[in-house]
Design a protein around this motif. Structure first.
Motif, PDB file in Angstrom:
ATOM      1  N   MET A 347       0.843  -1.182   0.000  1.00 57.54           N
ATOM      2  CA  MET A 347       0.000   0.000   0.000  1.00 57.54           C
ATOM      3  C   MET A 347       0.881   1.236   0.000  1.00 57.54           C
ATOM      4  O   MET A 347       1.945   1.262   0.623  1.00 57.54           O
ATOM      5  CB  MET A 347      -0.916   0.018   1.230  1.00 57.54           C
ATOM      6  N   MET A 348       0.421   2.266  -0.706  1.00 58.01           N
ATOM      7  CA  MET A 348       1.156   3.527  -0.794  1.00 58.01           C
ATOM      8  C   MET A 348       0.213   4.646  -0.385  1.00 58.01           C
ATOM      9  O   MET A 348      -0.940   4.698  -0.820  1.00 58.01           O
ATOM     10  CB  MET A 348       1.640   3.769  -2.222  1.00 58.01           C
ATOM     11  N   VAL A 349       0.715   5.578   0.455  1.00 56.87           N
ATOM     12  CA  VAL A 349      -0.078   6.727   0.855  1.00 56.87           C
ATOM     13  C   VAL A 349       0.541   7.982   0.255  1.00 56.87           C
ATOM     14  O   VAL A 349       1.765   8.084   0.116  1.00 56.87           O
ATOM     15  CB  VAL A 349      -0.169   6.837   2.394  1.00 56.87           C
ATOM     16  N   LEU A 350      -0.306   8.933  -0.123  1.00 53.25           N
ATOM     17  CA  LEU A 350       0.177  10.155  -0.753  1.00 53.25           C
ATOM     18  C   LEU A 350       0.409  11.228   0.301  1.00 53.25           C
ATOM     19  O   LEU A 350      -0.495  11.558   1.076  1.00 53.25           O
ATOM     20  CB  LEU A 350      -0.844  10.654  -1.782  1.00 53.25           C
ATOM     21  N   SER A 351       1.620  11.763   0.336  1.00 54.47           N
ATOM     22  CA  SER A 351       1.960  12.847   1.255  1.00 54.47           C
ATOM     23  C   SER A 351       2.888  13.812   0.541  1.00 54.47           C
ATOM     24  O   SER A 351       3.925  13.405   0.018  1.00 54.47           O
ATOM     25  CB  SER A 351       2.649  12.288   2.519  1.00 54.47           C
ATOM     26  N   GLU A 352       2.505  15.083   0.501  1.00 57.20           N
ATOM     27  CA  GLU A 352       3.292  16.118  -0.167  1.00 57.20           C
ATOM     28  C   GLU A 352       3.619  15.729  -1.608  1.00 57.20           C
ATOM     29  O   GLU A 352       4.743  15.834  -2.066  1.00 57.20           O
ATOM     30  CB  GLU A 352       4.563  16.428   0.627  1.00 57.20           C
ATOM     31  N   ARG A 353       2.600  15.236  -2.298  1.00 59.14           N
ATOM     32  CA  ARG A 353       2.675  14.903  -3.720  1.00 59.14           C
ATOM     33  C   ARG A 353       3.681  13.800  -4.041  1.00 59.14           C
ATOM     34  O   ARG A 353       4.179  13.708  -5.154  1.00 59.14           O
ATOM     35  CB  ARG A 353       2.987  16.157  -4.553  1.00 59.14           C
ATOM     36  N   THR A 354       3.986  12.969  -3.071  1.00 64.23           N
ATOM     37  CA  THR A 354       4.873  11.834  -3.273  1.00 64.23           C
ATOM     38  C   THR A 354       4.249  10.594  -2.640  1.00 64.23           C
ATOM     39  O   THR A 354       3.691  10.663  -1.547  1.00 64.23           O
ATOM     40  CB  THR A 354       6.261  12.090  -2.654  1.00 64.23           C
ATOM     41  N   TRP A 355       4.325   9.464  -3.331  1.00 60.62           N
ATOM     42  CA  TRP A 355       3.805   8.204  -2.800  1.00 60.62           C
ATOM     43  C   TRP A 355       4.830   7.569  -1.875  1.00 60.62           C
ATOM     44  O   TRP A 355       6.009   7.497  -2.199  1.00 60.62           O
ATOM     45  CB  TRP A 355       3.476   7.245  -3.936  1.00 60.62           C
ATOM     46  N   HIS A 356       4.349   7.111  -0.705  1.00 58.49           N
ATOM     47  CA  HIS A 356       5.224   6.466   0.277  1.00 58.49           C
ATOM     48  C   HIS A 356       4.659   5.102   0.649  1.00 58.49           C
ATOM     49  O   HIS A 356       3.451   4.980   0.915  1.00 58.49           O
ATOM     50  CB  HIS A 356       5.336   7.312   1.552  1.00 58.49           C
ATOM     51  N   PRO A 357       5.500   4.058   0.712  1.00 56.46           N
ATOM     52  CA  PRO A 357       5.028   2.748   1.165  1.00 56.46           C
ATOM     53  C   PRO A 357       4.604   2.808   2.637  1.00 56.46           C
ATOM     54  O   PRO A 357       5.312   3.399   3.464  1.00 56.46           O
ATOM     55  CB  PRO A 357       6.245   1.843   0.986  1.00 56.46           C
ATOM     56  N   ILE A 358       3.474   2.226   2.959  1.00 57.23           N
ATOM     57  CA  ILE A 358       3.012   2.178   4.350  1.00 57.23           C
ATOM     58  C   ILE A 358       3.673   0.987   5.040  1.00 57.23           C
ATOM     59  O   ILE A 358       3.549  -0.148   4.596  1.00 57.23           O
ATOM     60  CB  ILE A 358       1.484   2.051   4.426  1.00 57.23           C
ATOM     61  N   VAL A 359       4.371   1.262   6.137  1.00 58.20           N
ATOM     62  CA  VAL A 359       5.056   0.215   6.890  1.00 58.20           C
ATOM     63  C   VAL A 359       4.187  -0.285   8.044  1.00 58.20           C
ATOM     64  O   VAL A 359       4.130  -1.479   8.331  1.00 58.20           O
ATOM     65  CB  VAL A 359       6.408   0.729   7.423  1.00 58.20           C
ATOM     66  N   ALA A 360       3.512   0.644   8.731  1.00 59.38           N
ATOM     67  CA  ALA A 360       2.672   0.271   9.880  1.00 59.38           C
ATOM     68  C   ALA A 360       1.596   1.331  10.063  1.00 59.38           C
ATOM     69  O   ALA A 360       1.722   2.462   9.582  1.00 59.38           O
ATOM     70  CB  ALA A 360       3.511   0.134  11.146  1.00 59.38           C
ATOM     71  N   LEU A 361       0.533   0.941  10.803  1.00 55.09           N
ATOM     72  CA  LEU A 361      -0.563   1.870  11.071  1.00 55.09           C
ATOM     73  C   LEU A 361      -1.162   1.529  12.427  1.00 55.09           C
ATOM     74  O   LEU A 361      -1.454   0.367  12.706  1.00 55.09           O
ATOM     75  CB  LEU A 361      -1.613   1.769   9.968  1.00 55.09           C
ATOM     76  N   HIS A 362      -1.342   2.544  13.296  1.00 54.99           N
ATOM     77  CA  HIS A 362      -1.906   2.281  14.613  1.00 54.99           C
ATOM     78  C   HIS A 362      -2.553   3.551  15.179  1.00 54.99           C
ATOM     79  O   HIS A 362      -2.301   4.658  14.695  1.00 54.99           O
ATOM     80  CB  HIS A 362      -0.836   1.774  15.584  1.00 54.99           C
ATOM     81  N   ASN A 363      -3.362   3.371  16.227  1.00 53.70           N
ATOM     82  CA  ASN A 363      -4.006   4.486  16.924  1.00 53.70           C
ATOM     83  C   ASN A 363      -3.152   4.956  18.088  1.00 53.70           C
ATOM     84  O   ASN A 363      -2.354   4.208  18.641  1.00 53.70           O
ATOM     85  CB  ASN A 363      -5.376   4.068  17.455  1.00 53.70           C
ATOM     86  N   SER A 364      -3.348   6.226  18.504  1.00 52.01           N
ATOM     87  CA  SER A 364      -2.714   6.726  19.714  1.00 52.01           C
ATOM     88  C   SER A 364      -3.783   6.946  20.781  1.00 52.01           C
ATOM     89  O   SER A 364      -4.979   6.820  20.525  1.00 52.01           O
ATOM     90  CB  SER A 364      -2.004   8.055  19.421  1.00 52.01           C
ATOM     91  N   ASP A 365      -3.339   7.293  21.992  1.00 53.78           N
ATOM     92  CA  ASP A 365      -4.278   7.539  23.084  1.00 53.78           C
ATOM     93  C   ASP A 365      -5.184   8.729  22.789  1.00 53.78           C
ATOM     94  O   ASP A 365      -6.293   8.827  23.316  1.00 53.78           O
ATOM     95  CB  ASP A 365      -3.514   7.789  24.394  1.00 53.78           C
ATOM     96  N   GLU A 366      -4.694   9.650  21.952  1.00 55.13           N
ATOM     97  CA  GLU A 366      -5.486  10.836  21.605  1.00 55.13           C
ATOM     98  C   GLU A 366      -6.437  10.557  20.448  1.00 55.13           C
ATOM     99  O   GLU A 366      -6.986  11.479  19.848  1.00 55.13           O
ATOM    100  CB  GLU A 366      -4.551  11.998  21.231  1.00 55.13           C
TER     101      GLU A 366
END
Length: 411
Positions: A347-366
């Motif tokens: 999976m790739m996420v778009l940030s600042e007009r560049t695609w980045h591979p997603i390594v991990a995803l999680h929630n925080s306490d906030e």
């Protein structure tokens, strides 16, 4: 010396800064025109949008530096170390890079017209749509470089090394791939054939983008305009067509409210095709999804028209699906296809007009959503809209991330 000291002394008229050490400095937008920065240590520094016109950076250390959208016409980079740097969109007309090291750097859409690139090491660089017109590439090393859509009109290419490595092959402007891992006895023959192939582009710059549009006329250009026009018409009917008016020309579509307020505009005559959608409109998200289905990538707010979001057409790599939704949907998608070591997600996420591979995803306490992308983390609000693309689950893990970066990273 600090970056503030450098800029203060420059403003006072000083120009000789040979050998200064400013590793990791923030010099974004700085005016250093004509400065002498020979042997300066500027590795990992932020020099984006700075003015380095006529500056001397011979033998400087610019490893990993941010040089995006820099103006460095006629600057001297002789023998400089510019490994892994980001020079996308920069102007380097008539710059001197003799014997410089630029391996692994990003040079997409760079203007290197009439630049001196003799003996330069450009192995594994990305030169998408770079302008190398009338440049001197004699004895340059382009092994593993990606030259797709590059303009090599009038360039000197004697003794250029185009033989790729096991890491990646060299890709010519038309997408043809040069061989790599050759036996010694085949090496000379391969070098001659690939140089001949590259020579076609040095002799005459072919309008590859125009051919690309022509080859896909059913889904781009006028054909795509007709499809979008039809889909917007259906959307207007479903969402209350009495309040919306559709105006269309051959290659442009405008959607306005009854009071004349512009809601959206799609321009397929632009290269690449672009679209603008008004934020705050009840039609913003439905129209965004409609355009996503036509491979218009959401890029966030337009810098020129901040009341609108900007979308740009970019064909996806084969097999990928483009998604545009709130961050909670990204999290749900990730959890439904929970990655494991034996079956990693692609999976790739778009940030600042560049695609980045997603390594991990999680929630925080906030209750924030944290997306790890290689070397840093994106923090997203649950309701924040995000763009990502994914491969079908049955082919997850079969596409190398290095290939994806080369194929579809630079918008």
């Amino acid at each position: 010396m600090t970056s503030e000291d450098l800029l203060r002394r420059y403003a006072a008229g000083e120009r000789d800064f040979r050998g200064i050490e400013l590793q990791g400095a923030n010099l974004e937008g700085a005016n250093l025109q004509g400065a002498n920065l020979q042997q300066a240590v500027l590795c990992l520094s932020n020099l984006s949008q700075s003015n380095l016109t006529d500056a001397d950076l011979s033998y400087a250390n610019l490893v990993g530096a941010d040089l995006m959208h820099v103006c460095a016409d006629r600057a001297r980079f002789t023998g400089a170390k510019i490994l892994g740097a980001d020079l996308r969109g920069s102007s380097l007309v008539q710059a001197d890079f003799t014997d410089a090291l630029l391996s692994g750097s990003l040079l997409a859409k760079v203007n290197l017209q009439e630049a001196n690139l003799r003996g330069v090491v450009l192995s594994h660089v990305v030169l998408h749509r770079a302008n190398l017109q009338d440049s001197d590439l004699t004895d340059a090393n382009l092994a593993g470089a990606d030259l797709r859509w590059a303009n090599l009109s009038g360039a000197e290419i004697r003794r250029v090394d185009l033989i790729g490595t096991g890491r990646a092959p060299t890709i010519l402007p038309d997408g043809a791939v040069c061989p790599f891992n050759l036996r010694v006895r085949d090496l000379m023959k391969a070098r001659e054939s690939t140089l001949f192939a590259l020579g076609k582009f040095a002799d005459r710059y072919r309008q590859l983008d125009a051919k690309e549009w022509g080859a896909h006329s059913g889904t781009t250009g006028l054909g795509q305009c007709a499809v979008i026009r039809q889909q917007i018409s259906h959307l207007c009917e479903r969402l209350g067509g009495h309040d919306l008016q559709l105006q269309s020309a051959r290659q442009m579509i405008k959607l306005t409210k009854a009071n004349g307020q512009l809601v959206a505009i799609v321009d397929v005559a632009h290269e690449p095709p672009k679209a603008l959608i008004r934020y705050g409109s009840e039609y913003w998200y439905p129209i965004s999804l409609l355009l996503v289905n036509q491979q218009f990538v959401p890029l966030g707010r337009s810098q020129k028209y901040p009341s609108f979001s900007e979308h740009e057409y970019h064909p996806l790599p084969a097999g990928f699906t483009l998604h545009f939704a709130q961050a909670t949907e990204l999290q749900r998608f990730w959890q439904e296809h929970e990655p494991v070591a034996a079956n990693p997600l692609t999976m790739m996420v778009l940030s600042e007009r560049t695609w980045h591979p997603i390594v991990a995803l999680h929630n925080s306490d906030e209750d924030m959503i944290h997306v790890t992308i290689m070397d840093h983390c994106l923090t997203l609000r649950p309701t924040e809209f995000v763009t990502w693309m994914s491969l079908p689950i049955q082919v997850q893990g079969k596409v190398a991330i290095d290939y994806l970066w080369t194929e579809y990273s630079y918008l």
